[in-house]
Design an enzyme around this catalytic site. Structure first.
Site, short mmCIF file in Angstrom:
data_model
loop_
_atom_site.label_atom_id
_atom_site.label_comp_id
_atom_site.label_asym_id
_atom_site.label_seq_id
_atom_site.Cartn_x
_atom_site.Cartn_y
_atom_site.Cartn_z
N ARG A 36 0.82 -1.22 0.00
CA ARG A 36 0.00 0.00 0.00
C ARG A 36 0.85 1.27 0.00
NH1 ARG A 36 -5.13 -1.85 3.72
NH2 ARG A 36 -6.28 -2.69 1.95
N LYS A 202 -20.18 -16.61 0.80
CA LYS A 202 -21.60 -16.49 1.14
C LYS A 202 -22.40 -15.59 0.21
CE LYS A 202 -20.82 -16.79 6.10
NZ LYS A 202 -20.81 -15.91 7.28
N GLY A 352 -10.51 -7.70 -2.39
CA GLY A 352 -10.66 -8.76 -1.40
C GLY A 352 -9.93 -10.04 -1.75
N GLY A 375 -14.01 -3.58 1.13
CA GLY A 375 -15.37 -3.07 1.32
C GLY A 375 -15.74 -2.00 0.31
P1 AMP Z 1 -15.25 -13.93 0.09
O1 AMP Z 1 -14.42 -13.24 1.14
O2 AMP Z 1 -16.69 -13.85 0.31
O3 AMP Z 1 -14.82 -13.57 -1.31
O4 AMP Z 1 -14.94 -15.48 0.29
C1 AMP Z 1 -13.68 -16.01 0.10
C2 AMP Z 1 -13.61 -17.33 0.79
O5 AMP Z 1 -14.60 -18.19 0.30
C3 AMP Z 1 -12.29 -18.01 0.58
O6 AMP Z 1 -11.59 -18.07 1.79
C4 AMP Z 1 -12.69 -19.40 0.10
O7 AMP Z 1 -11.97 -20.43 0.73
C5 AMP Z 1 -14.14 -19.48 0.47
N1 AMP Z 1 -14.87 -20.44 -0.38
C6 AMP Z 1 -14.90 -20.48 -1.72
N2 AMP Z 1 -15.61 -21.53 -2.14
C7 AMP Z 1 -16.03 -22.19 -1.06
C8 AMP Z 1 -16.78 -23.38 -0.85
N3 AMP Z 1 -17.24 -24.09 -1.88
N4 AMP Z 1 -17.03 -23.75 0.41
C9 AMP Z 1 -16.55 -23.04 1.45
N5 AMP Z 1 -15.84 -21.92 1.32
C10 AMP Z 1 -15.57 -21.50 0.08
#
Ligand code: AMP
Length: 395
Positions: A36, A202, A352, A375
């Site tokens: 950064r 999620k 992210g 964010g």
């Molecule tokens: P996000 O911060 O919402 O972009 O989520 C990223 C995280 O989602 C990463 O740490 C991944 O390991 C997790 N992830 C991706 N696919 C899956 C899955 N099928 N089941 C559980 N976690 C997942």
């Protein structure tokens, strides 16, 4: 509205307040990654070259009590910045008062000063984080013009971004300008076809992004853990895969709204436990009751690669699987490769974990733009107005 950029400002002889994002990871007082700080250099160097006096502001972490101060001082940042710039950086261990004002008054053209962590002002009444009107006005009084280069905080109205900008002529720094051009540009006036790829853990974290991009994009490809909430909404058995029961109804609505635009994985890499060491299977459709989906399967990689062909704008947010485990990284690697092979497209990673994944997997330089904000990029992709951006003066 088209925002002013630092190159639109007359900087010679001016006291130039610059809001940078020096919120770097630290361990035991040492900076563990200075990306950064490096990313802020072009704007700082430009102000120096133009004969301005650089007065830098940044936050570092959260500061709630006096005890937090020792760990959250910007002094190590001043030292690293000085090494990177190859010139002295004067550090003022205060966020207001005589020492700060006198040091600014004695600054010469081309000299650089770093003010102490803006969040030291949060100890007594959250003045920085609540955009206290008096504080924004006071900081603005220390300079002649303001350059906001901290995209990472653009989704928040703080005194050190919105507060200062409300009281001074302001412009985007080079980093901020890139974010406005690429993420803002993709969402507001994309070259078509515009394909979005959304993954991550999620649905609940990405509802706003999915809704907005279903409106704006020509196709929305879904992967990652959120897939299974959509599968559940379609009545497909998902075994022990990640699911958000309370979002199944919402997923149904999104499926209806999305129609053909919304494309789900057609196969899944599964295993019995959340581990890299178990037996791996690939299933099309139904996932056995004792298994969980941890990545998209090879047919889905093929499908997504096909769907990306001819795209002129691609926005990607969220890994396709648990890429941190080597056995479940192929989906994310496959999508990285497919995007990297698009020669005619503007390709953007919306911050992210996907940015981390692309860097870790060695694809960082194959995208047009990797957003620096977590964010902030998500909220930008949701189509929300970012106060840190909208407070910058219009051209
Ligand atoms: P996000 O911060 O919402 O972009 O989520 C990223 C995280 O989602 C990463 O740490 C991944 O390991 C997790 N992830 C991706 N696919 C899956 C899955 N099928 N089941 C559980 N976690 C997942």
């Amino acid at each position: 509205m088209v925002k002013k950029v630092v190159t639109d400002l007359d900087l010679k002889d001016k006291k130039v307040l610059v809001r940078a994002d020096f919120n770097v990871p630290m361990k035991d007082g040492e900076i563990t990654n200075d990306n950064r700080i490096q990313a802020a250099l072009p704007t700082i160097q430009y102000v120096i070259e133009q004969g301005g006096k650089v007065i830098l502001f940044s936050h570092l972490g959260k500061v709630k009590t006096e005890d937090d101060k020792a760990d959250k001082t910007l002094r190590p940042i001043a030292e690293r910045l000085s090494e990177l710039l190859g010139k002295e950086v004067t550090f003022v261990p205060e966020t207001r008062g005589k020492e700060l004002e006198d040091t600014i008054a004695s600054l010469k053209n081309g000299e650089v000063l770093l003010v102490e962590n803006t969040r030291f002002e949060d100890i007594d009444g959250k003045k920085e984080s609540k955009n206290d009107a008096e504080l924004g006005k006071y900081w603005a009084s220390l300079g002649d013009v303001f350059v906001n280069d901290a995209f990472g905080t653009a989704h928040r109205a703080h005194a050190s971004n919105v507060g200062i900008a409300s009281n001074l002529e302001s412009a985007a720094g080079f980093l901020m300008d890139k974010e406005i051009k690429f993420i803002g540009g993709a969402v507001d006036e994309p070259q078509r076809p515009f394909v979005a790829i959304l993954g991550g853990a999620k649905v609940s974290d990405k509802i706003g992004v999915i809704e907005n991009l279903l409106d704006k994009a020509d196709k929305v490809l879904i992967g990652g853990g959120m897939t299974y909430t959509f599968y559940a909404a379609k009545g497909i058995e998902i075994g022990t895969s990640l699911v958000e029961e309370d979002k199944i109804e919402l997923a149904k609505t999104l499926l209806e709204k999305g129609g053909d635009k919304l494309i789900l994985p057609i196969d899944t890499k599964t295993t019995h436990e959340f581990s890299n060491d178990g037996v791996i299977e690939v299933h099309e459709g139904v996932i056995p009751s004792d298994q969980m989906g941890l990545d998209i399967g090879p047919k889905t990689i093929e499908l997504f690669t096909k769907e990306l062909q001819g795209a002129k704008t691609v926005v990607w947010n969220g890994p396709m699987g648990v890429f941190e485990m080597t056995n479940f990284a192929n989906g994310t690697i496959g999508v990285c490769e497919a995007i990297a092979n698009l020669t005619e497209a503007t390709t953007i990673i919306g911050g992210g974990d996907s940015a981390a994944a692309a860097m870790e997997l060695g694809f960082a330089d194959q995208f047009t733009h990797i957003s620096t904000g977590g964010g902030a990029s998500l909220e930008y992709l949701e189509g929300k107005e970012l106060p840190g951006v909208s407070s910058i003066s219009n051209k």
